[in-house]
Design a protein around this motif. Sequence first.
Motif, PDB file in Angstrom:
ATOM      1  N   VAL A 173      80.443 -54.426  18.278  1.00 19.49           N
ATOM      2  CA  VAL A 173      81.299 -53.132  18.637  1.00 19.49           C
ATOM      3  C   VAL A 173      81.398 -52.114  17.459  1.00 19.49           C
ATOM      4  N   ALA A 174      81.813 -52.816  16.054  1.00 20.31           N
ATOM      5  CA  ALA A 174      81.782 -51.593  15.084  1.00 20.31           C
ATOM      6  C   ALA A 174      80.568 -50.973  14.619  1.00 20.31           C
ATOM      7  N   ARG A 177      80.129 -48.205  17.371  1.00 23.42           N
ATOM      8  CA  ARG A 177      81.129 -47.246  16.934  1.00 23.42           C
ATOM      9  C   ARG A 177      80.384 -46.127  15.981  1.00 23.42           C
ATOM     10  N   ARG A 181      79.835 -42.307  16.917  1.00 16.13           N
ATOM     11  CA  ARG A 181      80.760 -41.410  16.148  1.00 16.13           C
ATOM     12  C   ARG A 181      80.045 -40.307  15.376  1.00 16.13           C
ATOM     13  N   GLY A 225      81.542 -50.450  22.087  1.00 15.80           N
ATOM     14  CA  GLY A 225      81.674 -49.574  20.943  1.00 15.80           C
ATOM     15  C   GLY A 225      81.299 -48.275  21.273  1.00 15.80           C
ATOM     16  N   TYR A 226      80.037 -47.971  21.826  1.00 11.60           N
ATOM     17  CA  TYR A 226      79.750 -46.546  22.146  1.00 11.60           C
ATOM     18  C   TYR A 226      80.727 -45.958  22.898  1.00 11.60           C
ATOM     19  N   GLU A 228      83.826 -46.479  23.696  1.00 15.85           N
ATOM     20  CA  GLU A 228      85.041 -46.205  22.789  1.00 15.85           C
ATOM     21  C   GLU A 228      85.198 -44.840  22.195  1.00 15.85           C
ATOM     22  N   GLU A 229      83.982 -44.523  21.403  1.00 18.20           N
ATOM     23  CA  GLU A 229      84.066 -43.344  20.518  1.00 18.20           C
ATOM     24  C   GLU A 229      83.620 -42.193  21.255  1.00 18.20           C
ATOM     25  N   ARG A 232      86.922 -41.252  22.939  1.00 14.14           N
ATOM     26  CA  ARG A 232      87.839 -40.520  22.080  1.00 14.14           C
ATOM     27  C   ARG A 232      87.576 -39.141  21.719  1.00 14.14           C
TER      28      ARG A 232
END
Length: 359
Positions: A173-174, A177, A181, A225-226, A228-229, A232
């Motif tokens: 996940v990290a 991201r 991002r 993770g993709y 989520e960013e 955002r």
Amino acid sequence: MASFTAGNTRPVRLADIAKAAGVSHGTASNVFSRPEIVREEVRERVKAAAEAMGYAGPDPKGRLLRAGKVNAIGVATTEPLSYFFDDPFARVMMSGISEACDATGAGIALVSAGNQEKLAWNIQSALVDGFILFCIEGGPRLVELTRERKLPFVALELGSQDDTVSAIGVDNVAGARLAARHLCELGHRRFAVLSLAFVDDRTGLVSPEQVRAALYTGTRDRLAGYFEELSRVGVDTANVPVYETENDEASTWAGLETIFASAEPPTAILAMSDRIAMIAIEWLATRGIAVPRDVSIVGFDGVPDGALCEPALTTVAQPIAEIGRRAARRILDFDGMVRRETLDVELVVRASSRPPTRV
């Protein structure tokens, strides 16, 4: 290694050689295992008897099994054997495993099979002290088979929440991201995802329901993770195409054909492996689509090949060789404990990503 006497189907045994040479069984055994403690004349007599009877020496498998340790690690996958040599991620991982084995003089046995029946036989018959599992596909089956051997094993990128399985990997996940991002901060808002497998033996566009039912949670975590960013910064992820590949040329090409048939193709591609990303760069070049002028691409792995492709690949780098070294040491120094270890990743920015030409 069993040999046979002429006209007789019974294999020649060490006891037969000892009797023919007129020495004890222990002396005959020492000729093959500790020759330095046997007089030269006796050694020559025993060897002559062995040669005459077609006996090549004791079966090393028996000696190793009696010792209870064979000083070798099995590296297992359901992929074809060529995977260990063709896939850039596997090559780097094997270099780390080899380094740890070289330090102790341990050997490596590659275990793979094209079907479940052969895989079961290969796992059951491998002369090893434990297994490192490349759980790319067929992960649960690999775990099931290695459990039956009652030997220690470590899964790489299993993506399972089973706390009884030792595993070494990264925070998917990290890492995802970081990739998303980076592209969002460059100004990209039209995305596509070329994914690894969510389940076995399937390719194509993936629905949200299929993502939720994923067998491989590592793939699901990268997508999470993709998204989520992207969410955002206001990207509607329901409109982001996710194409499931087999991490190979054919399925990646099929995914790109589908994605770029859209009236509004992406300005950025998130690829779940460096191999997928590099295949995509080649496909786009043959269609006159320049990377990164027309499309930016970010991979995931950090394999050496990514720095050498044209353009050099921006990627999320995981410590692949270190994962291999730690997995090997976990088997070689097995202490009976189950451990799950997560290592850090980092974003490596190269030439395959830049702000979009048109926003």
